[in-house]
Each structure stands twice: as C-alpha cells, then as structure tokens.
Write a protein that holds these residues in place. Sequence first.
Motif, PDB file in Angstrom:
ATOM      1  N   CYS A 272       0.834  -1.211   0.000  1.00 27.24           N
ATOM      2  CA  CYS A 272       0.000   0.000   0.000  1.00 27.24           C
ATOM      3  C   CYS A 272       0.865   1.256   0.000  1.00 27.24           C
ATOM      4  O   CYS A 272       0.559   2.232  -0.694  1.00 27.24           O
ATOM      5  N   LEU A 273       1.964   1.218   0.736  1.00 30.35           N
ATOM      6  CA  LEU A 273       2.888   2.358   0.755  1.00 30.35           C
ATOM      7  C   LEU A 273       3.536   2.540  -0.612  1.00 30.35           C
ATOM      8  O   LEU A 273       3.666   3.672  -1.113  1.00 30.35           O
ATOM      9  N   TYR A 274       3.911   1.444  -1.239  1.00 30.02           N
ATOM     10  CA  TYR A 274       4.518   1.516  -2.570  1.00 30.02           C
ATOM     11  C   TYR A 274       3.544   2.152  -3.556  1.00 30.02           C
ATOM     12  O   TYR A 274       3.927   2.996  -4.378  1.00 30.02           O
ATOM     13  N   GLU A 275       2.272   1.755  -3.489  1.00 27.81           N
ATOM     14  CA  GLU A 275       1.283   2.218  -4.459  1.00 27.81           C
ATOM     15  C   GLU A 275       0.751   3.616  -4.156  1.00 27.81           C
ATOM     16  O   GLU A 275       0.473   4.383  -5.065  1.00 27.81           O
ATOM     17  N   GLU A 276       0.593   3.926  -2.893  1.00 22.80           N
ATOM     18  CA  GLU A 276      -0.079   5.183  -2.499  1.00 22.80           C
ATOM     19  C   GLU A 276       0.901   6.267  -2.095  1.00 22.80           C
ATOM     20  O   GLU A 276       0.578   7.457  -2.149  1.00 22.80           O
ATOM     21  N   GLY A 277       2.084   5.886  -1.678  1.00 20.22           N
ATOM     22  CA  GLY A 277       3.034   6.868  -1.177  1.00 20.22           C
ATOM     23  C   GLY A 277       2.833   7.136   0.305  1.00 20.22           C
ATOM     24  O   GLY A 277       1.921   6.579   0.940  1.00 20.22           O
ATOM     25  N   ALA A 278       3.683   8.004   0.859  1.00 17.82           N
ATOM     26  CA  ALA A 278       3.756   8.204   2.310  1.00 17.82           C
ATOM     27  C   ALA A 278       2.485   8.798   2.902  1.00 17.82           C
ATOM     28  O   ALA A 278       2.274   8.728   4.125  1.00 17.82           O
ATOM     29  N   ALA A 279       1.603   9.336   2.055  1.00 19.28           N
ATOM     30  CA  ALA A 279       0.329   9.867   2.564  1.00 19.28           C
ATOM     31  C   ALA A 279      -0.538   8.758   3.161  1.00 19.28           C
ATOM     32  O   ALA A 279      -1.451   9.030   3.943  1.00 19.28           O
ATOM     33  N   CYS A 280      -0.253   7.495   2.817  1.00 24.90           N
ATOM     34  CA  CYS A 280      -1.054   6.389   3.370  1.00 24.90           C
ATOM     35  C   CYS A 280      -0.991   6.358   4.890  1.00 24.90           C
ATOM     36  O   CYS A 280      -1.938   5.899   5.541  1.00 24.90           O
ATOM     37  N   PHE A 281       0.123   6.817   5.471  1.00 24.72           N
ATOM     38  CA  PHE A 281       0.258   6.699   6.928  1.00 24.72           C
ATOM     39  C   PHE A 281      -0.774   7.552   7.677  1.00 24.72           C
ATOM     40  O   PHE A 281      -1.377   7.085   8.644  1.00 24.72           O
ATOM     41  N   ALA A 282      -0.991   8.787   7.225  1.00 26.08           N
ATOM     42  CA  ALA A 282      -1.983   9.642   7.893  1.00 26.08           C
ATOM     43  C   ALA A 282      -3.379   9.053   7.709  1.00 26.08           C
ATOM     44  O   ALA A 282      -4.194   9.032   8.642  1.00 26.08           O
ATOM     45  N   ARG A 283      -3.651   8.574   6.505  1.00 30.41           N
ATOM     46  CA  ARG A 283      -4.978   7.989   6.236  1.00 30.41           C
ATOM     47  C   ARG A 283      -5.227   6.761   7.122  1.00 30.41           C
ATOM     48  O   ARG A 283      -6.258   6.662   7.797  1.00 30.41           O
ATOM     49  N   ILE A 284      -4.285   5.820   7.134  1.00 29.94           N
ATOM     50  CA  ILE A 284      -4.483   4.575   7.902  1.00 29.94           C
ATOM     51  C   ILE A 284      -4.552   4.888   9.404  1.00 29.94           C
ATOM     52  O   ILE A 284      -5.370   4.321  10.133  1.00 29.94           O
ATOM     53  N   ARG A 285      -3.690   5.814   9.833  1.00 31.40           N
ATOM     54  CA  ARG A 285      -3.720   6.230  11.245  1.00 31.40           C
ATOM     55  C   ARG A 285      -5.098   6.771  11.623  1.00 31.40           C
ATOM     56  O   ARG A 285      -5.682   6.377  12.635  1.00 31.40           O
ATOM     57  N   ASP A 286      -5.633   7.664  10.795  1.00 31.67           N
ATOM     58  CA  ASP A 286      -6.930   8.274  11.102  1.00 31.67           C
ATOM     59  C   ASP A 286      -8.061   7.241  11.039  1.00 31.67           C
ATOM     60  O   ASP A 286      -8.994   7.281  11.844  1.00 31.67           O
ATOM     61  N   GLU A 287      -7.954   6.303  10.099  1.00 34.69           N
ATOM     62  CA  GLU A 287      -8.969   5.232  10.009  1.00 34.69           C
ATOM     63  C   GLU A 287      -8.913   4.320  11.232  1.00 34.69           C
ATOM     64  O   GLU A 287      -9.954   3.898  11.747  1.00 34.69           O
ATOM     65  N   LEU A 288      -7.714   4.030  11.687  1.00 35.42           N
ATOM     66  CA  LEU A 288      -7.570   3.188  12.882  1.00 35.42           C
ATOM     67  C   LEU A 288      -8.155   3.903  14.099  1.00 35.42           C
ATOM     68  O   LEU A 288      -8.881   3.294  14.904  1.00 35.42           O
ATOM     69  N   ALA A 289      -7.868   5.192  14.219  1.00 38.06           N
ATOM     70  CA  ALA A 289      -8.400   5.971  15.349  1.00 38.06           C
ATOM     71  C   ALA A 289      -9.928   5.995  15.310  1.00 38.06           C
ATOM     72  O   ALA A 289     -10.588   5.805  16.339  1.00 38.06           O
ATOM     73  N   ALA A 290     -10.493   6.192  14.120  1.00 38.46           N
ATOM     74  CA  ALA A 290     -11.957   6.247  13.985  1.00 38.46           C
ATOM     75  C   ALA A 290     -12.581   4.896  14.330  1.00 38.46           C
ATOM     76  O   ALA A 290     -13.627   4.837  15.007  1.00 38.46           O
ATOM     77  N   LEU A 291     -11.943   3.824  13.897  1.00 40.75           N
ATOM     78  CA  LEU A 291     -12.456   2.476  14.176  1.00 40.75           C
ATOM     79  C   LEU A 291     -12.413   2.182  15.674  1.00 40.75           C
ATOM     80  O   LEU A 291     -13.362   1.625  16.245  1.00 40.75           O
ATOM     81  N   MET A 292     -11.325   2.591  16.320  1.00 40.65           N
ATOM     82  CA  MET A 292     -11.227   2.389  17.779  1.00 40.65           C
ATOM     83  C   MET A 292     -12.298   3.177  18.507  1.00 40.65           C
ATOM     84  O   MET A 292     -12.942   2.672  19.432  1.00 40.65           O
ATOM     85  N   GLN A 293     -12.491   4.416  18.076  1.00 39.15           N
ATOM     86  CA  GLN A 293     -13.507   5.282  18.700  1.00 39.15           C
ATOM     87  C   GLN A 293     -14.890   4.635  18.577  1.00 39.15           C
ATOM     88  O   GLN A 293     -15.635   4.535  19.550  1.00 39.15           O
ATOM     89  N   GLN A 294     -15.176   4.162  17.367  1.00 38.85           N
ATOM     90  CA  GLN A 294     -16.470   3.531  17.080  1.00 38.85           C
ATOM     91  C   GLN A 294     -16.679   2.295  17.950  1.00 38.85           C
ATOM     92  O   GLN A 294     -17.777   2.025  18.421  1.00 38.85           O
TER      93      GLN A 294
END
Length: 310
Positions: A272-294
């Motif tokens: 995913c990092l290879y395909e999307e670039g380093a911006a994937c980290f902020a996205r995955i981090r925020d998705e993980l945080a949202a999932l935990m919150q939920q």
Amino acid sequence: VDLSVSWLGVNMENPLYNASGVMCRSREELDAVAASAAGALITKSCTLLPREGNPEPRYAKAPHGSINSMGLPNAGYQYYLDYAKAYDHQGGKPLFVSVSGMSLEDNLEMLAAFRDADLPCLVELNLSCPNLPGKPQIGYDFEASSHVLSEVVKVYHKPFGVKLPPYFDPVHFAEMASVLNSFPSLKYVTCINSVGNGLVIDLDSESVVIKPKGGLGGIGGDYVLPTALANVREFYRLLDDKHVIGCGGVKSGREAFMHILAGATAVQVGTCLYEEGAACFARIRDELAALMQQKGYATLADFRGKLKTM
Ligand code: RRO
C-alpha cells in the motif's frame, strides 16, 4: 483515542511504519517516511557491499496486491550506518535498521559495525529474502536459523529482532517458535515477509509481469493478509516475552486493527505504501483511530491480542 505504543524503549506516536524494502533505499526516501505520519521508519535490508539487485522490471502491481523480485538492491550497510549516525534520534521518530547479509560472515561483520556505533536503533535481521536466485530463505531451515542466531548473539549483545517468512503449518510455527525462544536477546519478530515465489500472469499479453526468475516473486497486499494474520497470531501465542510486529496486507485502519487484535505491537505497510506513497500513513492512522472510537477502545492495549476464538 491514544494510538501510541512503547516497546523495547521505542516510543511511537502511532503503530504504523514502512515494511523494510519500501520507500527506504535512499536518504531521500527515508526522510520522506520520517516526514510523514508514520510512527517510525526502517531502512532497506542491507548487505556488506552495495548491490544493483535483479534486472527490471522487478516489481509489479497485481489485481490484489503486488509481486517483487528486487534482489536486495541497496546502497551497502555503510550508507545506512551513516544515515543512522547522522539521524536525530532524540527529536525524530524511532529508526530501525534491516540487515540481510549474503552470508553469515557478512551478517556478523555488519552487526559488529552497528554494535560498535552504539546507536539507539533496533536491528531487524532479515531471515527471509525470497528473491536471491539459488539462495534458500534461511527461515525455512530451522537448524540453519538456530545456527545463525547462535552466532549472531555472540557478536551482537543488544536486543534485536528477525524478519520471518510466512509459515503454513502448525508444526512449523511450533518448531520456529522453539528456536526463537532459546534466544533471550531476540526481543521481537516481524511477521511476515512476502509470500515467496508466487507467479502473477497477465492474461492479455500471456506473459509474466516481472523479469527475474521466470516471473516468480514475493507476493504482498490483499493476497497475503490471512497468512500474515495467522503468523502474527501463532507467534504471539507461542513466543515467550517477545513482541510481534505485523506486516502483510495492511491498506486501511481495518487491517491494522486486525493485526493488533491478533497480537501485533506495531504494524508495517508495504504494498500500500509503494502504491499510495507516504500519505497512506496519515490515512491509515486516522482510520484506525476512527475504528477504535467507534468500537469504544481508548488505547491499543485495550484490544491487542484479544482475538476471540469459538
Ligand atoms: O530485495 C528483495 O527482493 C526483497 C527482500 Br531482501 C525481502 O526480504 N523481501 C522481498 O519481498 N523482497
């Protein structure tokens, strides 16, 4: 929610970092991971001398992931040692160094150099490169793995980790865990390297998609998620007092959550990092945080390893 994790003296703001091999061959690439939302960074597996690697094309996107036969292209260990010496360990995020010598002697020489530099970074010894023509993956030979580790701990006395290939049989999980458990300074394992020597075929051209090894290469991405989760889970259960770092098939907060639920302390991102670039980290981090919150979880420890069985 709090995504931070502290392990082996390493303090990460979030559990995500690059899988070794992706975005980590040059200073510029490493700096890009360091500047992203990743919680840490790791260097490309290094060898004693610089290597060009296998002929191109040697990486291809596939319908559900990727295939690679890079062949260990890297700038030589001195380059990564210099990067680590110049690195701001105080102010920056944790830096890991991956080592993958072409022989035991090479590994011992590199580890002695990292030992003598006495830097605050953890080594990940790669026992699982699937792409060197004629060279088997050490991790699939339990006796060879035991021998390598017994020589490594004679020269390298600090805590370290190993990158393992995927295993597919409970007997093999148990055998490898028993080898690893006999080395107290081996403090973590990263599961998994790519699923070795798969074959991706392009139907239109009726051709392989990478040049080395007749088209065979290590598979990553969606294809490998269940295998990665099984390896994280089984080593989490079988290892005494060691961390498991999850790697394989992470492309959103959902897979990161699954790896942690299976027992992962931290989680690496490759395809995913290879395909999307380093911006994937902020996205995955925020998705993980949202999932935990939920789900009502405030910290990673609230659900780490708590996979339910039936
Ligand atoms: O460079 C590679 O071909 C490579 C390595 Br060293 C590894 O450990 N895993 C992988 O998928 N590719």
